[in-house]
Motif scaffolding. Structure first.
Motif, PDB file in Angstrom:
ATOM      1  N   LEU A  72       0.965  -1.076   0.085  1.00 60.89           N
ATOM      2  CA  LEU A  72      -0.098   0.024   0.112  1.00 60.89           C
ATOM      3  C   LEU A  72       0.903   1.186   0.074  1.00 60.89           C
ATOM      4  N   PRO A  73       1.133   1.838  -1.249  1.00 64.48           N
ATOM      5  CA  PRO A  73       2.235   2.895  -1.259  1.00 64.48           C
ATOM      6  C   PRO A  73       2.066   4.335  -1.071  1.00 64.48           C
ATOM      7  N   ASP A  74       2.576   5.075  -0.679  1.00 62.87           N
ATOM      8  CA  ASP A  74       2.558   6.499  -0.596  1.00 62.87           C
ATOM      9  C   ASP A  74       1.540   7.204  -0.087  1.00 62.87           C
ATOM     10  N   GLN A  75       1.362   6.735   1.301  1.00 63.89           N
ATOM     11  CA  GLN A  75       0.353   6.966   2.232  1.00 63.89           C
ATOM     12  C   GLN A  75       0.774   8.354   3.005  1.00 63.89           C
ATOM     13  N   VAL A  76      -0.037   9.406   2.937  1.00 62.33           N
ATOM     14  CA  VAL A  76       0.310  10.540   3.374  1.00 62.33           C
ATOM     15  C   VAL A  76      -0.060  10.423   5.053  1.00 62.33           C
ATOM     16  N   TYR A  77       0.928  10.490   5.851  1.00 64.29           N
ATOM     17  CA  TYR A  77       0.809  10.350   7.608  1.00 64.29           C
ATOM     18  C   TYR A  77       0.996  11.823   8.432  1.00 64.29           C
ATOM     19  N   ALA A  78       1.519  12.806   7.450  1.00 65.19           N
ATOM     20  CA  ALA A  78       1.615  13.864   7.980  1.00 65.19           C
ATOM     21  C   ALA A  78       1.925  15.033   6.927  1.00 65.19           C
ATOM     22  N   GLN A  79       1.474  16.222   7.027  1.00 66.03           N
ATOM     23  CA  GLN A  79       1.558  17.438   6.280  1.00 66.03           C
ATOM     24  C   GLN A  79       1.959  18.683   6.966  1.00 66.03           C
ATOM     25  N   TYR A  80       2.849  19.388   6.331  1.00 64.75           N
ATOM     26  CA  TYR A  80       3.217  20.599   6.767  1.00 64.75           C
ATOM     27  C   TYR A  80       3.221  21.535   5.855  1.00 64.75           C
ATOM     28  N   GLY A  81       2.082  22.383   5.467  1.00 67.80           N
ATOM     29  CA  GLY A  81       2.119  23.175   4.453  1.00 67.80           C
ATOM     30  C   GLY A  81       1.753  22.418   3.029  1.00 67.80           C
ATOM     31  N   SER A  82       2.550  22.488   2.211  1.00 69.03           N
ATOM     32  CA  SER A  82       2.673  21.816   1.035  1.00 69.03           C
ATOM     33  C   SER A  82       3.523  20.587   1.061  1.00 69.03           C
ATOM     34  N   ARG A  83       4.014  20.385   2.150  1.00 74.50           N
ATOM     35  CA  ARG A  83       5.177  19.288   2.362  1.00 74.50           C
ATOM     36  C   ARG A  83       4.398  18.037   2.979  1.00 74.50           C
ATOM     37  N   CYS A  84       4.382  16.828   2.004  1.00 76.16           N
ATOM     38  CA  CYS A  84       3.670  15.640   2.558  1.00 76.16           C
ATOM     39  C   CYS A  84       5.008  14.612   2.997  1.00 76.16           C
ATOM     40  N   LEU A  85       4.644  14.073   4.132  1.00 72.03           N
ATOM     41  CA  LEU A  85       5.422  12.949   4.588  1.00 72.03           C
ATOM     42  C   LEU A  85       4.477  11.699   4.362  1.00 72.03           C
ATOM     43  N   MET A  86       5.064  10.618   3.597  1.00 70.26           N
ATOM     44  CA  MET A  86       4.623   9.498   3.116  1.00 70.26           C
ATOM     45  C   MET A  86       5.334   8.089   4.063  1.00 70.26           C
ATOM     46  N   LEU A  87       4.591   7.257   3.715  1.00 66.43           N
ATOM     47  CA  LEU A  87       4.728   5.797   4.269  1.00 66.43           C
ATOM     48  C   LEU A  87       4.237   4.805   3.004  1.00 66.43           C
ATOM     49  N   ASP A  88       4.962   3.649   3.195  1.00 65.12           N
ATOM     50  CA  ASP A  88       4.387   2.389   2.634  1.00 65.12           C
ATOM     51  C   ASP A  88       4.350   1.356   3.189  1.00 65.12           C
ATOM     52  N   ALA A  89       3.167   0.750   3.242  1.00 69.44           N
ATOM     53  CA  ALA A  89       2.767  -0.592   3.988  1.00 69.44           C
ATOM     54  C   ALA A  89       2.930  -1.567   3.248  1.00 69.44           C
ATOM     55  N   TYR A  90       3.504  -2.569   3.785  1.00 72.03           N
ATOM     56  CA  TYR A  90       3.748  -3.987   3.467  1.00 72.03           C
ATOM     57  C   TYR A  90       2.956  -4.893   4.093  1.00 72.03           C
ATOM     58  N   LEU A  91       2.024  -5.632   3.778  1.00 72.21           N
ATOM     59  CA  LEU A  91       0.792  -6.068   4.281  1.00 72.21           C
ATOM     60  C   LEU A  91       0.709  -7.790   4.367  1.00 72.21           C
ATOM     61  N   PRO A  92       0.900  -8.614   4.819  1.00 74.62           N
ATOM     62  CA  PRO A  92       0.533 -10.022   4.778  1.00 74.62           C
ATOM     63  C   PRO A  92      -0.842 -10.572   4.878  1.00 74.62           C
ATOM     64  N   ALA A  93      -1.560 -11.444   4.415  1.00 76.63           N
ATOM     65  CA  ALA A  93      -2.747 -11.770   4.588  1.00 76.63           C
ATOM     66  C   ALA A  93      -2.931 -11.930   6.329  1.00 76.63           C
ATOM     67  N   GLY A  94      -4.129 -11.705   6.680  1.00 75.66           N
ATOM     68  CA  GLY A  94      -4.549 -11.876   8.071  1.00 75.66           C
ATOM     69  C   GLY A  94      -5.087 -10.440   8.727  1.00 75.66           C
ATOM     70  N   GLU A  95      -5.406 -10.742   9.886  1.00 72.33           N
ATOM     71  CA  GLU A  95      -6.364  -9.782  10.835  1.00 72.33           C
ATOM     72  C   GLU A  95      -5.394  -9.536  12.132  1.00 72.33           C
ATOM     73  N   GLN A  96      -5.621  -8.534  12.597  1.00 66.35           N
ATOM     74  CA  GLN A  96      -4.998  -8.067  14.029  1.00 66.35           C
ATOM     75  C   GLN A  96      -3.551  -8.300  14.045  1.00 66.35           C
ATOM     76  N   LEU A  97      -2.693  -8.030  12.802  1.00 66.52           N
ATOM     77  CA  LEU A  97      -1.531  -8.333  12.763  1.00 66.52           C
ATOM     78  C   LEU A  97      -0.628  -7.422  13.578  1.00 66.52           C
ATOM     79  N   PRO A  98       0.371  -8.106  14.154  1.00 65.24           N
ATOM     80  CA  PRO A  98       1.407  -7.053  14.679  1.00 65.24           C
ATOM     81  C   PRO A  98       2.060  -6.390  13.630  1.00 65.24           C
TER      82      PRO A  98
END
Length: 307
Positions: A58-84
């Protein structure tokens, strides 16, 4: 929320802010580091960042924003629920590096049943200490707030990082609050105490003018000593803090303060463990054959404290 909806939400967010383009002077990455190390370690290989079957990105998720500046993260997710979940903070001397540094480890964690998140943060040329630490904590809050969408357990979050990212992860983890609490920390070859003689020998070297740490703090130890002390994870040891796994290279300078911090934690009944990979260079986690023992030690540690 389905993955498609998350991507659409990210697209809306990124319309209002941008992530800066890659800086050609920012060369702390696996290929450049490989070129520096391969002569002395001819057997190394850059760890694969190919997405394996059963893991979605799940790429390029904006987790914080300062004016026009994005901070992004990428999530790598296996199958399952309630994962650590493990939030991974890249290295680069607080002044360089990319979140892609930790993709190979994120993928190997995902194959072991852990969601893994790689984050970007504000580097020292953009924002001085403590901005990067606050960014790491903001990423933890975002992950916790999006637990249902990511299929993760908000009560089982770890922070991990390498080099400068190890120090940032440790400091963010031991000082986290207001939704940024984590249940475990993995510090890979990151300083625990900026003020030791060993750390100051390198991080406060007047010939560097400034050193990487000096640039982050906005001055040498003699001028900004309060910041150098406050940024040392060892200064924040307290009862009830998260357990920490320290994974070290064969380069002693990056272990400054580690043994003393573990001793302080032990006196307070806080768990810690360490793995030292003798004979390795700094940045060993970027390469095989060292990434696998790094990942294995991390999984074993997290299995004890996130389950």
């Amino acid at each position: 929320m389905p993955a498609l909806s998350l991507l659409l939400a990210a697209a809306v967010a990124t319309a209002a802010c941008v992530e800066p383009p890659a800086d050609p002077t920012n060369t702390y990455d696996a290929p450049h580091t490989f070129d520096k190390l391969v002569r002395d370690y001819p057997f190394i290989q850059i760890a694969s960042a190919a997405l394996p079957e059963g893991v979605r990105k799940l790429p390029d998720q904006v987790y914080a924003q300062y004016g026009s500046r994005c901070l992004m993260l990428d999530a790598y997710l296996p199958a399952g629920e309630q994962l650590p979940v493990v939030v991974l903070v890249h290295g680069g001397g607080w002044k360089s590096g990319y979140r892609s540094e930790f993709v190979p480890m994120a993928l190997r964690l995902a194959l072991q049943g852990y969601a893994a998140v790689t984050i970007s943060y504000r580097l020292s040329g953009e924002a001085p200490y403590p901005a990067a630490v606050r960014d790491a904590q903001a990423a933890v809050r975002w992950v916790r707030a999006h637990a249902a969408q990511l299929h993760i357990d908000p009560r089982r979050i770890a922070l991990a990082g390498g080099s400068a990212g190890g120090q940032i992860a440790a400091l963010a983890g031991v000082t986290g609050g207001d939704g940024a609490e984590v249940q475990a920390i993995v510090n890979i070859d990151g300083l625990s105490d900026f003020t030791t003689e060993l750390a100051l020998k390198y991080e406060n070297d007047p010939k560097k003018n400034p050193s990487s740490a000096g640039a982050w703090f906005g001055g040498r130890y003699e001028d900004k000593g309060e910041l150098w002390r406050a940024a040392s994870p060892i200064r924040h040891v307290h009862a009830g803090m998260p357990p920490i796994l320290f994974i070290g290279s064969g380069q002693p300078r990056f272990s400054a303060g580690r043994e003393e911090m573990m001793a302080q934690m032990a006196r307070l009944g806080v768990a810690s463990d360490q793995l030292v990979l003798d004979g390795t260079p700094h940045s060993f986690w970027l390469f095989d054959p060292w990434l696998q023992p790094t990942t294995d030690a991390t999984v074993a540690f997290l299995h004890r404290y996130l389950h």
